[in-house]
Design a protein around this motif. Structure first.
Motif, PDB file in Angstrom:
ATOM      1  N   SER A 154     -79.716  70.424  16.751  1.00 25.80           N
ATOM      2  CA  SER A 154     -79.738  71.881  16.809  1.00 25.80           C
ATOM      3  C   SER A 154     -78.997  72.424  15.592  1.00 25.80           C
ATOM      4  O   SER A 154     -78.265  71.703  14.908  1.00 25.80           O
ATOM      5  CB  SER A 154     -79.045  72.373  18.085  1.00 25.80           C
ATOM      6  N   TYR A 155     -79.184  73.699  15.322  1.00 25.89           N
ATOM      7  CA  TYR A 155     -78.487  74.300  14.187  1.00 25.89           C
ATOM      8  C   TYR A 155     -76.968  74.180  14.355  1.00 25.89           C
ATOM      9  O   TYR A 155     -76.245  73.961  13.390  1.00 25.89           O
ATOM     10  CB  TYR A 155     -78.881  75.768  14.033  1.00 25.89           C
ATOM     11  N   ARG A 156     -76.506  74.328  15.577  1.00 22.58           N
ATOM     12  CA  ARG A 156     -75.069  74.227  15.811  1.00 22.58           C
ATOM     13  C   ARG A 156     -74.579  72.802  15.549  1.00 22.58           C
ATOM     14  O   ARG A 156     -73.494  72.600  14.978  1.00 22.58           O
ATOM     15  CB  ARG A 156     -74.750  74.640  17.253  1.00 22.58           C
ATOM     16  N   GLN A 157     -75.370  71.810  15.956  1.00 20.77           N
ATOM     17  CA  GLN A 157     -74.998  70.419  15.697  1.00 20.77           C
ATOM     18  C   GLN A 157     -75.001  70.104  14.204  1.00 20.77           C
ATOM     19  O   GLN A 157     -74.146  69.382  13.704  1.00 20.77           O
ATOM     20  CB  GLN A 157     -75.953  69.477  16.438  1.00 20.77           C
ATOM     21  N   VAL A 158     -75.975  70.670  13.498  1.00 24.11           N
ATOM     22  CA  VAL A 158     -76.025  70.486  12.048  1.00 24.11           C
ATOM     23  C   VAL A 158     -74.785  71.096  11.410  1.00 24.11           C
ATOM     24  O   VAL A 158     -74.164  70.503  10.515  1.00 24.11           O
ATOM     25  CB  VAL A 158     -77.294  71.129  11.448  1.00 24.11           C
ATOM     26  N   ALA A 159     -74.410  72.290  11.876  1.00 22.78           N
ATOM     27  CA  ALA A 159     -73.225  72.965  11.344  1.00 22.78           C
ATOM     28  C   ALA A 159     -71.972  72.115  11.553  1.00 22.78           C
ATOM     29  O   ALA A 159     -71.137  71.980  10.644  1.00 22.78           O
ATOM     30  CB  ALA A 159     -73.063  74.330  12.014  1.00 22.78           C
ATOM     31  N   GLU A 160     -71.859  71.524  12.729  1.00 20.14           N
ATOM     32  CA  GLU A 160     -70.699  70.673  13.020  1.00 20.14           C
ATOM     33  C   GLU A 160     -70.701  69.429  12.144  1.00 20.14           C
ATOM     34  O   GLU A 160     -69.653  69.005  11.631  1.00 20.14           O
ATOM     35  CB  GLU A 160     -70.704  70.287  14.503  1.00 20.14           C
TER      36      GLU A 160
ATOM     37  N   VAL B  39     -81.965  77.142   6.430  1.00 22.61           N
ATOM     38  CA  VAL B  39     -83.272  76.948   7.053  1.00 22.61           C
ATOM     39  C   VAL B  39     -84.237  78.055   6.634  1.00 22.61           C
ATOM     40  O   VAL B  39     -85.394  77.788   6.288  1.00 22.61           O
ATOM     41  CB  VAL B  39     -83.152  76.891   8.591  1.00 22.61           C
ATOM     42  N   GLN B  40     -83.779  79.310   6.642  1.00 20.63           N
ATOM     43  CA  GLN B  40     -84.636  80.420   6.242  1.00 20.63           C
ATOM     44  C   GLN B  40     -85.055  80.302   4.778  1.00 20.63           C
ATOM     45  O   GLN B  40     -86.211  80.560   4.429  1.00 20.63           O
ATOM     46  CB  GLN B  40     -83.913  81.757   6.479  1.00 20.63           C
ATOM     47  N   ASN B  41     -84.129  79.893   3.914  1.00 20.81           N
ATOM     48  CA  ASN B  41     -84.459  79.700   2.500  1.00 20.81           C
ATOM     49  C   ASN B  41     -85.501  78.601   2.332  1.00 20.81           C
ATOM     50  O   ASN B  41     -86.433  78.724   1.528  1.00 20.81           O
ATOM     51  CB  ASN B  41     -83.204  79.340   1.700  1.00 20.81           C
TER      52      ASN B  41
ATOM     53  N   GLN C 239     -93.108  77.954   2.301  1.00 21.12           N
ATOM     54  CA  GLN C 239     -94.134  78.833   2.888  1.00 21.12           C
ATOM     55  C   GLN C 239     -94.535  78.352   4.282  1.00 21.12           C
ATOM     56  O   GLN C 239     -95.713  78.277   4.627  1.00 21.12           O
ATOM     57  CB  GLN C 239     -95.361  78.928   1.970  1.00 21.12           C
ATOM     58  N   LEU C 240     -93.522  78.020   5.075  1.00 28.49           N
ATOM     59  CA  LEU C 240     -93.721  77.624   6.463  1.00 28.49           C
ATOM     60  C   LEU C 240     -93.162  78.735   7.346  1.00 28.49           C
ATOM     61  O   LEU C 240     -92.373  79.566   6.898  1.00 28.49           O
ATOM     62  CB  LEU C 240     -93.013  76.294   6.750  1.00 28.49           C
ATOM     63  N   HIS C 241     -93.569  78.714   8.637  1.00 33.02           N
ATOM     64  CA  HIS C 241     -93.243  79.864   9.475  1.00 33.02           C
ATOM     65  C   HIS C 241     -92.325  79.558  10.659  1.00 33.02           C
ATOM     66  O   HIS C 241     -91.826  80.470  11.294  1.00 33.02           O
ATOM     67  CB  HIS C 241     -94.528  80.513   9.999  1.00 33.02           C
ATOM     68  N   ASN C 242     -92.110  78.287  10.972  1.00 32.99           N
ATOM     69  CA  ASN C 242     -91.277  77.989  12.132  1.00 32.99           C
ATOM     70  C   ASN C 242     -90.691  76.593  12.036  1.00 32.99           C
ATOM     71  O   ASN C 242     -91.024  75.818  11.132  1.00 32.99           O
ATOM     72  CB  ASN C 242     -92.072  78.141  13.443  1.00 32.99           C
TER      73      ASN C 242
ATOM     74  N   THR D  89     -82.058  70.105   1.486  1.00 36.59           N
ATOM     75  CA  THR D  89     -82.702  68.837   1.865  1.00 36.59           C
ATOM     76  C   THR D  89     -81.910  68.154   2.974  1.00 36.59           C
ATOM     77  O   THR D  89     -82.492  67.611   3.930  1.00 36.59           O
ATOM     78  CB  THR D  89     -82.799  67.907   0.648  1.00 36.59           C
ATOM     79  N   GLU D  90     -80.592  68.202   2.878  1.00 40.66           N
ATOM     80  CA  GLU D  90     -79.734  67.582   3.885  1.00 40.66           C
ATOM     81  C   GLU D  90     -79.899  68.280   5.238  1.00 40.66           C
ATOM     82  O   GLU D  90     -80.032  67.622   6.280  1.00 40.66           O
ATOM     83  CB  GLU D  90     -78.273  67.669   3.417  1.00 40.66           C
ATOM     84  N   VAL D  91     -79.921  69.598   5.225  1.00 41.75           N
ATOM     85  CA  VAL D  91     -80.124  70.363   6.457  1.00 41.75           C
ATOM     86  C   VAL D  91     -81.503  70.059   7.041  1.00 41.75           C
ATOM     87  O   VAL D  91     -81.652  69.846   8.249  1.00 41.75           O
ATOM     88  CB  VAL D  91     -79.967  71.876   6.191  1.00 41.75           C
ATOM     89  N   LEU D  92     -82.517  70.031   6.192  1.00 43.57           N
ATOM     90  CA  LEU D  92     -83.875  69.744   6.638  1.00 43.57           C
ATOM     91  C   LEU D  92     -83.953  68.374   7.301  1.00 43.57           C
ATOM     92  O   LEU D  92     -84.578  68.218   8.355  1.00 43.57           O
ATOM     93  CB  LEU D  92     -84.830  69.804   5.435  1.00 43.57           C
ATOM     94  N   ARG D  93     -83.313  67.378   6.708  1.00 45.52           N
ATOM     95  CA  ARG D  93     -83.345  66.020   7.266  1.00 45.52           C
ATOM     96  C   ARG D  93     -82.701  65.988   8.656  1.00 45.52           C
ATOM     97  O   ARG D  93     -83.210  65.351   9.577  1.00 45.52           O
ATOM     98  CB  ARG D  93     -82.621  65.060   6.324  1.00 45.52           C
TER      99      ARG D  93
END
Length: 208
Positions: A164-170, A183-185, A191-194, A153-157
């Motif tokens: 970006s994924y890199r910014q989220v990681a930081e 994100v893939q999980n 059941q979303l695709h992108n 949920t935190e990553v999704l928000r």
């Protein structure tokens, strides 16, 4: 009408392309694997993709999702040796416009391509009822909201905020790969695709 053919059997692929050309279609690419199809899709700009389900590397279902990511308006006709229920349902749920088994005759195939190009949903006889029955079953089954973990949920928000994924990681002090896995999980659970669909889900559910 521009058509791209993706099948890993050269003789079958060439025969399909020849039939399409003789029928007046412009075959913009003939390819033997899914990764190639995704790589050339933007340049080939097909209106319709004739796609095999069983491909080396990426599966046909993965190719459907990838094609719709880069060409949202493309129409995809599956042409497969399999008429198994799960294969058909997986393809349709991923976004295939129609599904034809390879035992179809030449004229049936060309008619299916034409109808697919016109926006119709086309199935080999017997498969349409199978798909309709599954959707009716789903419609009468109470929907359960997928349960995301606190970290998902935190990553999704954060993704919905435009990071970006890199910014989220930081921000979360984790690896870029960990964020991708979350994100893939989440895509799988919802059941979303992108990513764009993910952001839309977050906004609709007040997570932005």
């Amino acid at each position: 009408m521009r058509v791209m053919v993706v099948d890993d059997h050269p003789m079958w692929r060439d025969g399909v392309a020849r039939d399409l050309t003789e029928a007046g279609y412009l075959v913009t690419a003939t390819l033997g694997e899914g990764t190639q199809a995704l790589r050339v899709a933007l340049a080939a700009r097909p209106d319709v993709v004739v796609l095999d389900l069983q491909l080396p590397g990426l599966s046909g279902v993965e190719v459907i999702r990838g094609l719709l990511d880069v060409l949202p308006a493309v129409r995809i006709l599956m042409l497969s040796a399999s008429g198994e229920q799960q294969d058909v349902l997986d393809a349709v749920k991923a976004g295939a416009t129609g599904y034809l088994v390879k035992s179809a005759g030449r004229q049936e195939f060309l008619d299916a391509v034409r109808r697919t190009a016109e926006g119709e949903t086309v199935f080999t006889a017997g498969l349409a009822g199978l798909v309709l029955g599954e959707y009716r079953r789903l419609a009468t089954t109470p929907a359960q909201k997928p349960q995301l973990t606190a970290r998902e949920t935190e990553v999704l928000r954060l993704v919905a905020k435009g990071l970006s994924y890199r910014q989220v990681a930081e921000r979360l002090v984790v690896s870029h790969r960990t964020v991708q896995n979350h994100v893939q999980n989440t895509l799988g659970k919802l059941q979303l695709h992108n990513r764009s669909a993910l952001v839309r889900y977050a906004i609709e559910n007040g997570l932005e």
